[in-house]
Design an enzyme around this catalytic site. Structure first.
Site, PDB file in Angstrom:
ATOM      1  N   PRO A 197       0.822  -1.218   0.000  1.00 31.35           N
ATOM      2  CA  PRO A 197       0.000   0.000   0.000  1.00 31.35           C
ATOM      3  C   PRO A 197       0.852   1.263   0.000  1.00 31.35           C
ATOM      4  O   PRO A 197       2.014   1.219   0.413  1.00 31.35           O
ATOM      5  CB  PRO A 197      -0.777  -0.100   1.316  1.00 31.35           C
ATOM      6  CG  PRO A 197      -0.548  -1.453   1.856  1.00 31.35           C
ATOM      7  CD  PRO A 197       0.650  -2.033   1.206  1.00 31.35           C
ATOM      8  N   GLY A 238       6.602   3.068   3.183  1.00 32.64           N
ATOM      9  CA  GLY A 238       8.056   3.162   3.325  1.00 32.64           C
ATOM     10  C   GLY A 238       8.856   2.505   2.219  1.00 32.64           C
ATOM     11  O   GLY A 238      10.022   2.175   2.420  1.00 32.64           O
ATOM     12  N   LYS A 239       8.251   2.320   1.035  1.00 32.51           N
ATOM     13  CA  LYS A 239       8.988   1.700  -0.060  1.00 32.51           C
ATOM     14  C   LYS A 239      10.145   2.584  -0.516  1.00 32.51           C
ATOM     15  O   LYS A 239      11.267   2.111  -0.704  1.00 32.51           O
ATOM     16  CB  LYS A 239       8.034   1.399  -1.237  1.00 32.51           C
ATOM     17  CG  LYS A 239       6.970   0.366  -0.861  1.00 32.51           C
ATOM     18  CD  LYS A 239       6.101  -0.016  -2.027  1.00 32.51           C
ATOM     19  CE  LYS A 239       5.082   1.032  -2.383  1.00 32.51           C
ATOM     20  NZ  LYS A 239       4.114   1.313  -1.296  1.00 32.51           N
ATOM     21  N   GLU A 250      -8.104 -16.285  11.230  1.00 32.30           N
ATOM     22  CA  GLU A 250      -6.664 -16.558  11.170  1.00 32.30           C
ATOM     23  C   GLU A 250      -6.201 -17.390  12.359  1.00 32.30           C
ATOM     24  O   GLU A 250      -5.337 -18.251  12.225  1.00 32.30           O
ATOM     25  CB  GLU A 250      -5.861 -15.253  11.085  1.00 32.30           C
ATOM     26  CG  GLU A 250      -6.186 -14.365   9.882  1.00 32.30           C
ATOM     27  CD  GLU A 250      -6.043 -15.060   8.540  1.00 32.30           C
ATOM     28  OE1 GLU A 250      -5.257 -16.024   8.441  1.00 32.30           O
ATOM     29  OE2 GLU A 250      -6.734 -14.654   7.586  1.00 32.30           O
TER      30      GLU A 250
HETATM   31  P1  ADP Z   1       5.886   4.684  -0.269  1.00 27.71           P
HETATM   32  O1  ADP Z   1       7.114   4.837  -1.117  1.00 27.71           O
HETATM   33  O2  ADP Z   1       5.677   3.276   0.209  1.00 27.71           O
HETATM   34  O3  ADP Z   1       4.632   5.262  -0.826  1.00 27.71           O
HETATM   35  P2  ADP Z   1       7.356   6.455   1.447  1.00 27.71           P
HETATM   36  O4  ADP Z   1       8.591   5.684   1.629  1.00 27.71           O
HETATM   37  O5  ADP Z   1       7.402   7.569   0.471  1.00 27.71           O
HETATM   38  O6  ADP Z   1       6.142   5.496   1.091  1.00 27.71           O
HETATM   39  O7  ADP Z   1       6.875   7.002   2.873  1.00 27.71           O
HETATM   40  C1  ADP Z   1       6.278   8.265   3.036  1.00 27.71           C
HETATM   41  C2  ADP Z   1       6.635   8.829   4.401  1.00 27.71           C
HETATM   42  O8  ADP Z   1       5.982   8.088   5.413  1.00 27.71           O
HETATM   43  C3  ADP Z   1       8.089   8.718   4.715  1.00 27.71           C
HETATM   44  O9  ADP Z   1       8.797   9.838   4.260  1.00 27.71           O
HETATM   45  C4  ADP Z   1       8.102   8.616   6.233  1.00 27.71           C
HETATM   46  O10 ADP Z   1       8.004   9.891   6.803  1.00 27.71           O
HETATM   47  C5  ADP Z   1       6.834   7.878   6.542  1.00 27.71           C
HETATM   48  N1  ADP Z   1       7.012   6.421   6.683  1.00 27.71           N
HETATM   49  C6  ADP Z   1       6.370   5.478   5.966  1.00 27.71           C
HETATM   50  N2  ADP Z   1       6.730   4.236   6.352  1.00 27.71           N
HETATM   51  C7  ADP Z   1       7.644   4.394   7.319  1.00 27.71           C
HETATM   52  C8  ADP Z   1       8.406   3.481   8.116  1.00 27.71           C
HETATM   53  N3  ADP Z   1       8.276   2.144   7.968  1.00 27.71           N
HETATM   54  N4  ADP Z   1       9.259   3.989   9.024  1.00 27.71           N
HETATM   55  C9  ADP Z   1       9.389   5.325   9.178  1.00 27.71           C
HETATM   56  N5  ADP Z   1       8.704   6.229   8.472  1.00 27.71           N
HETATM   57  C10 ADP Z   1       7.827   5.798   7.551  1.00 27.71           C
HETATM   58 ZN    ZN Z   2      -8.260 -18.239   5.429  1.00 22.49          ZN
END
Ligand code: ADP
Ligand code: ZN
Length: 478
Positions: free
Chosen positions: A83, A87-88, A309
């Site tokens: 989704p 944090g991708k 689950e």
């Molecule tokens: P995606 O690429 O999955 O759409 P992002 O990596 O751009 O998401 O994340 C957007 C923002 O949300 C990041 O800049 C950070 O501030 C926050 N964030 C999202 N996931 C994490 C995580 N696992 N740990 C720390 N911050 C996170």
């Molecule tokens: Zn099931």
């Protein structure tokens, strides 16, 4: 020749040179490398499994020669799916940070231009820039913009997409073994991707980046509140519990909005963010989130998922004690399931009849968990995937493995292949499968009814902690 023709031609020439320079500058500027390389895996909260799958890639980027010497073919492309806001991008950046190499980020939509060929030449430019650095991480967000499944929808933009995709695939297969360049792509929509992208030698390492569970949420909240003046009314642990299905980005946004509320209200005394600010921000964030967002999952749905689950996990524990339950969760997955259980069977060459039957019982258990607790009128569509799997297994059990005592040893495919099959024999098989599954269902239901206390314990813990592993479950069952 009238005298002004020369002037007009000069003007045209100047304009053309201007446009050319502008474009050149734009495409060169597009792939600016990130300067901040201090970002590390520890700055990304949660996603432990995903991180564990990345250590060798980091080591590969640092020292590709080591892998080439061993004759190992490393994946050149990693595909992160999950989704939005989980944090991708952060994770990709952290890989570059850990390996200490430049990070080039762009988005699939940057390559989708009206003019055929522009996207493809931008791809080539991007790789040229990265290869110049020798070691690098290239990050392509929204890869689905270039890599959508081909066919169906006709349109002029098709050629452009194909050319861009082909350029990307060609660049990726043109890597030398000793180049420490890795391409990471991200998508929210794995199902729409062209299969060509995930073939060996391309994006052949798929890593799911899922929504954070309660522990990860607490860590994300801690990370993003480190620089914010929270007062003692704010309890991050409690906040993590009440933000089910929030993505990392939503949590970051929540704290940011709360900080804005606090600053707005401030009258010159010391600024402090209180729980009241957070409550206000909560609604801002929820309202801003997409409708399809999973933060709207009701408490009722969560409970049903938890029992579903928990039942899979408990039956696995009871009937397949050799399997390792790596994860049971009620966090919805991107593939549309409400939650999932993942168990790794012990490696064996053959499956025994006993194991096959136990496996089918594990699959049936989810639906049974729902029925036992909520009644047969409240069973849900959540079991559809399980039902498909268990049906396949039952057909194989009877017609391929010759394990059904009454049906005996006979492969039904032989009939179909020789054109002898009749609707009648198929109908008999269907009704036999139904009978057998009904029987397995009853047996599993008895088993779960006898172990209702354990079932409730696991479900409660799931509602509490959202995901559990083998050790947790063993702890709960004592
Ligand atoms: P995606 O690429 O999955 O759409 P992002 O990596 O751009 O998401 O994340 C957007 C923002 O949300 C990041 O800049 C950070 O501030 C926050 N964030 C999202 N996931 C994490 C995580 N696992 N740990 C720390 N911050 C996170
Ligand atoms: Zn099931």
């Amino acid at each position: 020749m009238p005298p002004y023709i020369g002037q007009i031609m000069l003007l045209i020439l100047i304009a053309a040179v201007g446009i050319w320079l502008y474009r050149k500058k734009r495409s060169a500027g597009m792939f600016k490398e990130a300067q901040d390389l201090s970002f590390l895996l520890n700055d990304v909260a949660g996603n432990t499994e995903a991180k564990a799958m990345l250590h060798d890639m980091i080591s590969f980027i640092k020292n590709p020669g080591k892998y080439a010497d061993a004759g190992a073919r490393m994946p050149r492309g990693i595909l992160f799916y999950g989704p939005p806001g989980t944090g991708k991008t952060l994770m990709a950046k952290a890989i570059a940070g850990e390996a200490g190499v430049p990070f080039y980020a762009c988005s699939g939509s940057d390559f989708m231009q009206t003019y055929v060929g522009v996207g493809a030449s931008r791809i080539r430019e991007l790789f040229k820039t990265a290869k110049k650095a020798e070691k690098a991480v290239i990050f392509i967000d929204e890869i689905d913009a270039i890599g959508k499944k081909r066919g169906r929808t006709p349109g002029a933009s098709h050629d452009e997409r194909d050319q861009t995709l082909n350029a990307l695939l060609a660049e990726m297969s043109g890597f030398h073994e000793r180049d420490g360049v890795v391409v990471i792509a991200a998508t929210n929509r794995l199902d729409t991707l062209d299969d060509a992208l995930t073939r060996p030698g391309r994006f052949d390492r798929l890593i799911e980046i899922s929504l954070p569970d309660v522990n990860a949420r607490e860590r994300i909240l801690a990370l993003h509140s480190a620089d914010k003046p929270l007062d003692e009314s704010v309890d991050l642990k409690a906040l993590a519990k009440s933000t089910v299905s929030f993505s990392g980005a939503m949590l970051e946004n929540l704290l940011n909005e709360a900080a804005i509320f606090a600053a707005n209200e401030n009258d010159g005394t010391k600024i402090l963010i209180s729980q009241t600010h957070i409550d206000k921000a909560f609604f801002t964030v929820i309202a801003g989130a997409e409708k399809t967002d999973t933060s709207f999952i009701t408490a009722e749905d969560r409970k049903i998922t938890a029992f579903h689950e928990a039942a899979h996990a408990l039956v696995t524990r009871l009937l397949l004690p050799d399997s390792y339950i790596s994860k049971v969760t009620i966090i919805p997955s991107t593939r549309g399931a409400g939650g999932f259980s993942l168990s790794i069977p012990k490696d064996t060459l053959y499956m025994t009849k006993e194991k096959l039957l136990a496996n089918m019982k594990v699959l049936l258990a989810g639906r049974i968990g729902e029925e036992l607790i909520f009644g047969d009128k409240k069973i849900t569509t959540g079991a559809s995937n399980d039902i498909e799997k268990v049906s396949t297994q039952m057909v194989n059990f009877i017609t391929s493995y010759g394990m059904d005592e009454d049906f005996g040893i006979f492969n039904m495919n032989v009939l179909a292949n020789s054109g002898l099959g009749t609707g009648d024999s198929e109908a008999k098989l269907v009704s036999l499968c139904q009978d057998r599954l009904k029987q397995l269902y009853c047996e599993t239901k008895d088993l779960l009814a006898e172990n209702l206390v354990s079932l409730r314990k696991i479900a409660d813990e799931l509602l509490n902690r959202e995901s559990l592993n083998q050790d947790d479950i063993e702890g709960i069952l004592g």
